[in-house]
Design an enzyme around this catalytic site. Sequence first.
Site, PDB file in Angstrom:
ATOM      1  N   LEU A  53      -0.494  16.470   7.735  1.00  0.00           N
ATOM      2  CA  LEU A  53      -1.675  16.832   6.936  1.00  0.00           C
ATOM      3  C   LEU A  53      -2.267  15.602   6.262  1.00  0.00           C
ATOM      4  O   LEU A  53      -3.354  15.658   5.694  1.00  0.00           O
ATOM      5  CB  LEU A  53      -1.309  17.872   5.871  1.00  0.00           C
ATOM      6  CG  LEU A  53      -0.955  19.268   6.385  1.00  0.00           C
ATOM      7  CD1 LEU A  53      -0.703  20.206   5.217  1.00  0.00           C
ATOM      8  CD2 LEU A  53      -2.077  19.827   7.258  1.00  0.00           C
ATOM      9  N   CYS A 420       2.915 -11.487  18.957  1.00  0.00           N
ATOM     10  CA  CYS A 420       4.359 -11.466  19.171  1.00  0.00           C
ATOM     11  C   CYS A 420       4.690 -11.452  20.660  1.00  0.00           C
ATOM     12  O   CYS A 420       4.522 -12.458  21.314  1.00  0.00           O
ATOM     13  CB  CYS A 420       4.984 -10.311  18.389  1.00  0.00           C
ATOM     14  SG  CYS A 420       6.683 -10.689  17.934  1.00  0.00           S
ATOM     15  N   HIS A 546       3.056 -11.119  12.964  1.00  0.00           N
ATOM     16  CA  HIS A 546       2.210  -9.922  13.044  1.00  0.00           C
ATOM     17  C   HIS A 546       1.113  -9.977  11.983  1.00  0.00           C
ATOM     18  O   HIS A 546       1.293  -9.441  10.887  1.00  0.00           O
ATOM     19  CB  HIS A 546       3.059  -8.663  12.835  1.00  0.00           C
ATOM     20  CG  HIS A 546       3.996  -8.388  13.952  1.00  0.00           C
ATOM     21  ND1 HIS A 546       3.706  -7.506  14.971  1.00  0.00           N
ATOM     22  CD2 HIS A 546       5.209  -8.893  14.232  1.00  0.00           C
ATOM     23  CE1 HIS A 546       4.711  -7.477  15.823  1.00  0.00           C
ATOM     24  NE2 HIS A 546       5.644  -8.319  15.400  1.00  0.00           N
ATOM     25  N   GLU A 548      -1.538  -8.348  11.771  1.00  0.00           N
ATOM     26  CA  GLU A 548      -2.106  -7.024  11.474  1.00  0.00           C
ATOM     27  C   GLU A 548      -1.478  -6.407  10.220  1.00  0.00           C
ATOM     28  O   GLU A 548      -2.088  -5.585   9.535  1.00  0.00           O
ATOM     29  CB  GLU A 548      -1.947  -6.087  12.686  1.00  0.00           C
ATOM     30  CG  GLU A 548      -0.537  -5.591  13.002  1.00  0.00           C
ATOM     31  CD  GLU A 548       0.312  -6.563  13.834  1.00  0.00           C
ATOM     32  OE1 GLU A 548      -0.023  -7.761  13.885  1.00  0.00           O
ATOM     33  OE2 GLU A 548       1.321  -6.109  14.425  1.00  0.00           O
TER      34      GLU A 548
END
Length: 575
Positions: A53, A420, A546, A548
């Site tokens: 949800l 990576c 990484h 991100e």
Amino acid sequence: MILNTHSICKYIFSTFEPRNKSSLFVEELLLTLNFPIIMTKYIFVTGGVSSSLGKGIISASLAKLLQARGYRVTIQKFDPYINIDPGTLNPYEHGECYVTEDGAETDLDLGHYERFLNVPTSQANNITTGRIYQNVISKEREGCYLGKTVQVVPHITDEIKRNMRLLGENGAYDIVITELGGTVGDIESLPYIEAVRQFRWEKGAHDCLVIHLTLVPYLAAAGELKTKPTQHSVKMLLEYGIQPDILVCRTEHHLSQELRKKIALFCNVNINAVIESIDASTIYDVPLLMLKEQLDKTVLTKLKLPHKNEPDLEHWKDFLGRLKNPTSEVTIGLVGKYVELPDAYKSINEAFIHAGAKNECKVIVEYIHSEFLNETNVKEKLSHLDGVLVAPGFGERGIEGKIAAITYIRENQIPFFGICLGMQCAVIEFARNVLNLKDAHSTEMNSQTSAPVIGLMEEQKQVINKGGTMRLGSYPCELKKGTKAFSIYSKAKINERHRHRYEFNNDYLQAYEQAGMIASGINPDNHLVEIVELKNHSFFVGAQFHPELKSTVANPHPLFVRFIEAAILQAKKRN
Ligand code: GLN
């Protein structure tokens, strides 16, 4: 002992435990006198009726609003599974594994917390049942419970409560929001619900509140929204001894005043505590939707906290404006092997959204399964793209597809970004096709290769256990002046988060640099290559870390921003 407002007040309150009228009086008095918040307030977010949800987004949105009013807020997540952390889970099971600065492998919801709040999280922000049991069992072995039978209640619930309190203990946060994973009624969630019941009883209603996220489904045949599932789910919580203070109702249609009244009446909450959470076109709309519903005001009133200023969301609104009014469009191919489940690349997708908004550019991400890519179909699958990101990953499956994609991208000057494993594949591809080392590989895929251009890190050679043993968390990196990486970051020293076991083999570095692939980012302590880039290419960058994971709404990651910029140029060139 250092005496500051926090420690004095903590002392005053410790004499009033559990909270009673006198402590509330003191607290109200101090707040009226404009003292900073003394006792951390706790908000629990539970879920009912159905999973997915969006508890994480609601928690992050509420936190954003409270932060924008000037409160210091953090969010933590409790996951009811037995794994110590999600680090060993296949992405198909649980989506991406999010890594924090301190190297914890955590639930992907922590990514939302950081992206919304722009504040780093840590190991303490994600606790699993496995970790709770591990702590209790270690204490039992140490003899901490000598003579006692160790039980779910009180020992497991006590350990859960200890972890619930942890982030609020050093005065760093005014409000700690705790999201409970799972759905009320699940067997494995029971100890958490019981811990919340006890916690609330101990703290008192003004220091601790429960928000229950529930579903109000629309029955097309009846043409109506139905409240019964919400009623049942609240009833179940009541059976466990918890009366929720606020109900956040996920819905596809607006809740009428009448429907809100009905929910309020049958679930024992004030009508202004029935909050509509209507489906949104982007998760970044949710803080503004919650603001409209006055979720933040209701929370502050219930916690007896001053409303302070109206939330300052100028930057957030500016971001949304750019996101929704793009002036250009690019299509980026995301080459990976978990593409059936976009949650596996959650942070990458979000980083594209941040970088797209920064460039006022709509970023369309096209998922490309690396297993189905090969030398004969790469042109057909990739030539229409404005940029290609080769994704992180583990193991052999799909590796040759990634390498074939990189050959095409490199030779055709398409902007490339490898993360990576994606970076490692670029290194392998270059060895095979430019350095002419046809057998080149990573020892992860081929331990017998005669050209191990990617190999196991020294520190990894003795490692046997799989959980929490990779090179994890934040490490420094120094950028070489005059490189693309340096121009992107505009500084020489950066820190980025890692999650890997293999590394660039420095024995080959000279050969690479002579042939045009340079190491533009190096770890200053152990000389590991952290960034590679091609000299003669419009944008060809591979990062061992990484990026991100550090992209937020407030701070889109510069590597993503510049990659999208390069893609915009590529799109112009193609048209
Ligand atoms: N499998 C590679 C390694 O362990 C890359 C890991 C990743 O992409 N996160 O080094």
